[in-house]
Scaffold this active site. Structure first.
Site, PDB file in Angstrom:
ATOM      1  N   LYS A   1     -16.000   6.828  -8.510  1.00  0.00           N
ATOM      2  CA  LYS A   1     -14.705   6.289  -8.097  1.00  0.00           C
ATOM      3  C   LYS A   1     -15.038   5.030  -7.296  1.00  0.00           C
ATOM      4  O   LYS A   1     -15.567   5.124  -6.187  1.00  0.00           O
ATOM      5  CB  LYS A   1     -13.954   7.307  -7.239  1.00  0.00           C
ATOM      6  CG  LYS A   1     -12.656   6.771  -6.654  1.00  0.00           C
ATOM      7  CD  LYS A   1     -11.937   7.843  -5.857  1.00  0.00           C
ATOM      8  CE  LYS A   1     -10.727   7.301  -5.122  1.00  0.00           C
ATOM      9  NZ  LYS A   1     -10.069   8.342  -4.319  1.00  0.00           N
ATOM     10  N   TRP A   2     -14.779   3.865  -7.874  1.00  0.00           N
ATOM     11  CA  TRP A   2     -15.162   2.577  -7.274  1.00  0.00           C
ATOM     12  C   TRP A   2     -13.974   2.057  -6.479  1.00  0.00           C
ATOM     13  O   TRP A   2     -13.003   1.572  -7.031  1.00  0.00           O
ATOM     14  CB  TRP A   2     -15.559   1.605  -8.375  1.00  0.00           C
ATOM     15  CG  TRP A   2     -15.997   0.247  -7.919  1.00  0.00           C
ATOM     16  CD1 TRP A   2     -15.325  -0.607  -7.086  1.00  0.00           C
ATOM     17  CD2 TRP A   2     -17.200  -0.440  -8.285  1.00  0.00           C
ATOM     18  NE1 TRP A   2     -16.031  -1.768  -6.904  1.00  0.00           N
ATOM     19  CE2 TRP A   2     -17.190  -1.701  -7.631  1.00  0.00           C
ATOM     20  CE3 TRP A   2     -18.284  -0.123  -9.107  1.00  0.00           C
ATOM     21  CZ2 TRP A   2     -18.218  -2.634  -7.786  1.00  0.00           C
ATOM     22  CZ3 TRP A   2     -19.297  -1.056  -9.258  1.00  0.00           C
ATOM     23  CH2 TRP A   2     -19.270  -2.289  -8.607  1.00  0.00           C
ATOM     24  N   ASP A   3     -14.079   2.176  -5.155  1.00  0.00           N
ATOM     25  CA  ASP A   3     -12.973   1.836  -4.262  1.00  0.00           C
ATOM     26  C   ASP A   3     -13.165   0.429  -3.698  1.00  0.00           C
ATOM     27  O   ASP A   3     -14.266  -0.147  -3.752  1.00  0.00           O
ATOM     28  CB  ASP A   3     -12.936   2.877  -3.130  1.00  0.00           C
ATOM     29  CG  ASP A   3     -11.567   3.053  -2.511  1.00  0.00           C
ATOM     30  OD1 ASP A   3     -10.685   2.212  -2.738  1.00  0.00           O
ATOM     31  OD2 ASP A   3     -11.388   4.048  -1.768  1.00  0.00           O
TER      32      ASP A   3
ATOM     33  N   ASN B   1     -11.330  -1.397  -0.227  1.00  0.00           N
ATOM     34  CA  ASN B   1     -10.265  -1.085   0.718  1.00  0.00           C
ATOM     35  C   ASN B   1      -9.795  -2.194   1.646  1.00  0.00           C
ATOM     36  O   ASN B   1      -9.215  -1.903   2.687  1.00  0.00           O
ATOM     37  CB  ASN B   1     -10.674   0.126   1.562  1.00  0.00           C
ATOM     38  CG  ASN B   1     -10.386   1.411   0.810  1.00  0.00           C
ATOM     39  OD1 ASN B   1      -9.253   1.663   0.423  1.00  0.00           O
ATOM     40  ND2 ASN B   1     -11.410   2.202   0.564  1.00  0.00           N
TER      41      ASN B   1
ATOM     42  N   ASP C   1     -15.309  12.632  -2.500  1.00  0.00           N
ATOM     43  CA  ASP C   1     -14.806  11.333  -2.052  1.00  0.00           C
ATOM     44  C   ASP C   1     -15.604  10.842  -0.849  1.00  0.00           C
ATOM     45  O   ASP C   1     -16.740  11.274  -0.597  1.00  0.00           O
ATOM     46  CB  ASP C   1     -13.293  11.450  -1.784  1.00  0.00           C
ATOM     47  CG  ASP C   1     -12.543  10.138  -1.996  1.00  0.00           C
ATOM     48  OD1 ASP C   1     -12.598   9.281  -1.103  1.00  0.00           O
ATOM     49  OD2 ASP C   1     -11.903   9.978  -3.052  1.00  0.00           O
TER      50      ASP C   1
ATOM     51  N   ASP D   1      -2.260   5.717  -3.262  1.00  0.00           N
ATOM     52  CA  ASP D   1      -2.611   6.716  -2.250  1.00  0.00           C
ATOM     53  C   ASP D   1      -1.407   7.585  -1.910  1.00  0.00           C
ATOM     54  O   ASP D   1      -1.550   8.577  -1.195  1.00  0.00           O
ATOM     55  CB  ASP D   1      -3.109   6.028  -0.972  1.00  0.00           C
ATOM     56  CG  ASP D   1      -4.584   5.681  -1.063  1.00  0.00           C
ATOM     57  OD1 ASP D   1      -5.255   6.181  -1.980  1.00  0.00           O
ATOM     58  OD2 ASP D   1      -5.061   4.912  -0.216  1.00  0.00           O
TER      59      ASP D   1
ATOM     60  N   TRP E   1       0.850  -1.190   0.000  1.00  0.00           N
ATOM     61  CA  TRP E   1       0.000   0.000   0.000  1.00  0.00           C
ATOM     62  C   TRP E   1       0.896   1.255   0.000  1.00  0.00           C
ATOM     63  O   TRP E   1       1.878   1.338   0.740  1.00  0.00           O
ATOM     64  CB  TRP E   1      -0.915   0.005   1.236  1.00  0.00           C
ATOM     65  CG  TRP E   1      -1.683   1.292   1.340  1.00  0.00           C
ATOM     66  CD1 TRP E   1      -2.773   1.641   0.598  1.00  0.00           C
ATOM     67  CD2 TRP E   1      -1.389   2.398   2.183  1.00  0.00           C
ATOM     68  NE1 TRP E   1      -3.174   2.903   0.927  1.00  0.00           N
ATOM     69  CE2 TRP E   1      -2.342   3.408   1.906  1.00  0.00           C
ATOM     70  CE3 TRP E   1      -0.395   2.655   3.133  1.00  0.00           C
ATOM     71  CZ2 TRP E   1      -2.351   4.633   2.541  1.00  0.00           C
ATOM     72  CZ3 TRP E   1      -0.401   3.883   3.774  1.00  0.00           C
ATOM     73  CH2 TRP E   1      -1.375   4.855   3.486  1.00  0.00           C
TER      74      TRP E   1
HETATM   75  C1  DGJ Z   1      -8.776   4.806  -0.417  1.00  0.00           C
HETATM   76  C2  DGJ Z   1      -8.552   5.598  -1.661  1.00  0.00           C
HETATM   77  O1  DGJ Z   1      -7.410   5.146  -2.321  1.00  0.00           O
HETATM   78  C3  DGJ Z   1      -8.463   7.069  -1.311  1.00  0.00           C
HETATM   79  O2  DGJ Z   1      -8.176   7.829  -2.439  1.00  0.00           O
HETATM   80  C4  DGJ Z   1      -9.770   7.494  -0.673  1.00  0.00           C
HETATM   81  O3  DGJ Z   1     -10.796   7.376  -1.619  1.00  0.00           O
HETATM   82  C5  DGJ Z   1     -10.067   6.642   0.552  1.00  0.00           C
HETATM   83  N1  DGJ Z   1     -10.014   5.243   0.230  1.00  0.00           N
HETATM   84  C6  DGJ Z   1     -11.415   6.985   1.113  1.00  0.00           C
HETATM   85  O4  DGJ Z   1     -11.779   6.159   2.142  1.00  0.00           O
END
Ligand code: DGJ
Length: 701
Positions: free
Chosen positions: A451-453, A455, A341, A521, A176
């Site tokens: 923007k499809w995140d 995480n 965001d 990021d 990351w």
């Molecule tokens: C991870 C993304 O990479 C960031 O740009 C941002 O959108 C955060 N998540 C938001 O929780």
């Protein structure tokens, strides 16, 4: 159009791409076997290459070892298995029987069946027009009444690299905020596996490799490369033997995850595409970029807009007034797409709650999103919204209503990462809910961009109600693709950015249904030079989101000049991600100027050919050059990461220009001979000090 021919005498197929050739044949016992991959050959010339299966020379090796077209487990084959199945009665060995083939519109399909069991296997090949890329995949069909076939491994393709005195592999590693770290290292003997067991493409490796004999450079030498179009778990294995043979086999899946093929089912693997080039790593990258632009990205002719993203400015502290203020500032800078965001929905005041509740937080947006969307549109910008559809916080209305919707095993912990769990998109009801939620959002508010995140990786990936729970590893990813495809079809104007905590989901599979990817990021421009260098080995600038953010950097706390930050981001799809409400007027004025400059050069950056002149580790100075597809313009970026005492500026040798032409520097008016720029180079005129940069625009006269 590629030419594909079958020769019945030798039972071989020859595929001719724009400039290369590839051939396979059937062995005497009907197994598909590799023949050739490299510079183009005519059928006559290929006859000199066609091997016959060798005599068995000892009792410990398969005579055809390392030459299987899709190395199958079984018989006397001991190579890394690309295809490993267990039939209903426990039998594991596969015995190939050739059925037939068809050649249609640049595509070859060769069909086989097992000698005894109810399995058909198709090997697919396709050459997208005008490229040297060969797309390969495998289809498995259970065509009998008996019980299921266990799919232990089903790779898309095995690529056999010609025998060379030595081998080197190029690939990326990372984590990351430090994705795409390029490595070039010797290929170890034995088996080496790269992959992801995380359910996503991953930050730690990316599904492509390049192989050369150790002598290739940026501008010269033969490079064999392969890239997998898949956004879930994957593995690519290189196998190097003492005989000098090297293969690369790859596909979706991971060890120990064994889905089933039930009677009547067909499993089609993702594409694992291969490319041979003889112009060094630079030519290999340009060929992949051209393939991505013409054949992968959904709207290849578009120019990606300059975007603003609110994440680093506000974190979760999202308010309507704050977003409006940012939007006004962004519009005044020349931003074309405003993206709100995380933090706008449910009880999302931090990462502890709200994921899954895709309705507008009325405390933050009392009138819904309409006023903000209206304002953004009124300012002449498109409106984008962050979502993370595959996730749920245990503290959410969704989880309270459907605790069984997440990946889980009944007797195991539900491990949280970032305080969230993964929804099981392999379940049609969950995928249906996700599509409906997104479709409603996009439709109701006129959203132009998502923007499809994503995480967190999978854990405890169980599906207690399903008798074949391992299938979720593939079907989750397929469902993500399906939802994106359906959204695009339902909202033709919608554009999507793929993101997974930065660059955790970058691959040709997701690029086929998105318009750009969030690269990392880590927006520190010094680190970004390295990340962008690794990203660009295979993926095009046209999809590479790059933001200018605040100083010092949010992630690394390093300070760099605004000019350097802009120039690094302008080598991709420029975005602004800082708290522009706090920027001094002088910085805003500079940003306006640079955004205008970017708009002027972006056709060359986004649609041109990339020449890496000096990589980011070159003695403190690195350089990139984009040349327009028609050769009429070029843009050169030169960066001095670190100034060393007593080193004088050196000329940077350009590439990809016409030696006989002359080029004008659009800023200074100076005219140069192409031959001199290629042979000697250009003094970039960098300002003094660390983190110095310059953008040079050249026009052909
Ligand atoms: C991870 C993304 O990479 C960031 O740009 C941002 O959108 C955060 N998540 C938001 O929780």
């Amino acid at each position: 159009m590629a030419e594909i021919a079958f020769d019945a005498g030798t039972r071989s197929w020859l595929i001719r791409t724009a400039a290369t050739g590839y051939a396979l044949r059937l062995t005497e016992d009907d197994a598909p076997s590799h023949v050739y991959w490299g510079p183009a050959l005519t059928p006559d010339q290929l006859a000199d290459v066609l091997p016959r299966t060798k005599e068995r020379w000892d009792a410990f090796n398969d005579p055809n070892e390392g030459l299987d077209e899709l190395a199958a487990d079984g018989g006397t084959r001991y190579w890394t298995p690309a295809l490993q199945l267990r039939f209903a009665d426990g039998t594991r060995a596969l015995e190939w029987r050739y059925l037939d083939h068809d050649i249609d519109d640049g595509m070859l399909r060769v069909r086989f069946r097992d000698r005894h069991y109810p399995l058909r296997i198709t090997l697919g090949y396709r050459v997208p027009a005008g490229t040297d890329v060969i797309e390969r995949w495998t289809e498995l069909t259970h065509d009998g009444p008996d019980g299921p076939i266990e799919v232990i491994r089903a790779d898309s393709a095995t690529w056999v690299v010609p025998v060379r005195p030595d081998y080197r592999i190029s690939h990326v590693t990372g984590r990351w905020a430090a994705e795409s770290q390029l490595l070039r290292e010797p290929v170890p003997h034995g088996e080496t596996t790269f992959g992801s067991r995380r359910g996503i493409t991953g930050h730690h490796a990316n599904p492509w490799v390049m192989l050369d004999d150790g002598e290739a450079t940026e501008r010269h030498g033969e490079v064999y490369s392969a890239a997998l179009a898949w956004s879930g778990s994957w593995r690519i294995t290189t196998t190097r033997s003492s005989t000098g043979r090297l293969t690369v086999t790859g596909g979706f899946g991971q060890d120990g995850v064994v889905p089933r093929l039930n009677p009547g089912d067909t499993l089609t693997t993702p594409v694992f595409a291969g490319l041979y080039t003889d112009g060094g790593f630079g030519a290999a990258s340009r060929a992949w970029h051209a393939y991505a632009l013409r054949h992968v990205l959904p709207h290849p002719d578009e120019l990606r807009p300059v975007l603003y993203n609110s994440w680093e400015a506000t974190g979760f502290d999202v308010t309507e007034a704050g977003q409006r203020e940012l939007a006004k500032k962004a519009a005044a800078l020349g931003v074309e797409l405003f993206v709100m965001d995380d933090g706008w929905f449910g009880a999302r005041d931090g990462d502890h709650a709200g994921l899954g509740d895709w309705h507008v937080n009325r405390d933050k947006f009392p009138g819904g999103l309409e006023p903000l969307v209206g304002e953004v549109h009124g300012l002449g910008m498109k409106f984008g919204l962050w979502v993370e559809p595959e996730m749920v916080n245990p503290d959410s209305e969704l989880y309270r209503a459907h605790p069984d919707w997440v990946l889980h095993y009944p007797q195991r912990t539900r491990s949280e990462l970032r305080r969230q769990l993964v929804l099981n998109f392999a379940r049609p009801d969950v995928a249906g809910w996700a599509f409906d939620s997104l479709d409603a959002l996009v439709g109701e508010y006129g959203i132009d961009f998502l923007k499809w995140d994503m995480n967190r990786p999978f854990s405890e990936a169980g599906w207690p109600d399903d008798g074949d729970q391992d299938r979720l590893w593939v079907e989750h990813t397929r469902a993500v693709y399906g939802i994106m495809d359906r959204l695009r079809a339902a909202h033709p104007g919608l554009r999507i950015e793929a993101c997974s905590g930065g660059g955790g989901r970058i691959d040709f599979g997701v690029m086929a249904r998105t318009d750009q990817v969030w690269t990392s990021d880590n927006t520190d421009s010094l680190d970004r030079l390295v990340i962008q260098h690794g990203y660009g080995q295979v993926y095009p600038a046209r999809a590479m989101s790059a933001w200018v953010t605040d100083d010092p950097n949010f992630v690394t706390h390093r300070s760099t000049p605004l000019r350097f930050r802009f120039h690094v981001a302008m080598a991709g799809v420029l975005g602004i991600g800082g708290d522009i409400v706090e920027w001094p007027e002088e910085d805003l004025a500079y940003a306006r100027e640079q955004i205008a400059l970017y708009k002027e050069i972006r056709p060359v950056v986004q649609h041109g050919r990339l020449h890496r002149l000096l990589p980011p580790d070159t003695d403190g100075v690195s350089a990139l050059q984009y040349v327009a597809a028609d050769g009429e313009r070029a843009v050169v970026f030169v960066f001095r990461q670190a100034a060393h005492f007593h080193t004088h500026e050196r000329p940077v040798r350009l590439d990809g220009l016409a030696p006989s032409a002359r080029y004008r520097d659009d800023d200074t008016g100076q005219v140069w001979h192409g031959a001199a720029l290629l042979a000697h180079g250009l003094f970039p005129g960098l300002p003094d000090g660390d983190f110095a940069s310059v953008v040079i625009r050249l026009t052909k006269l």
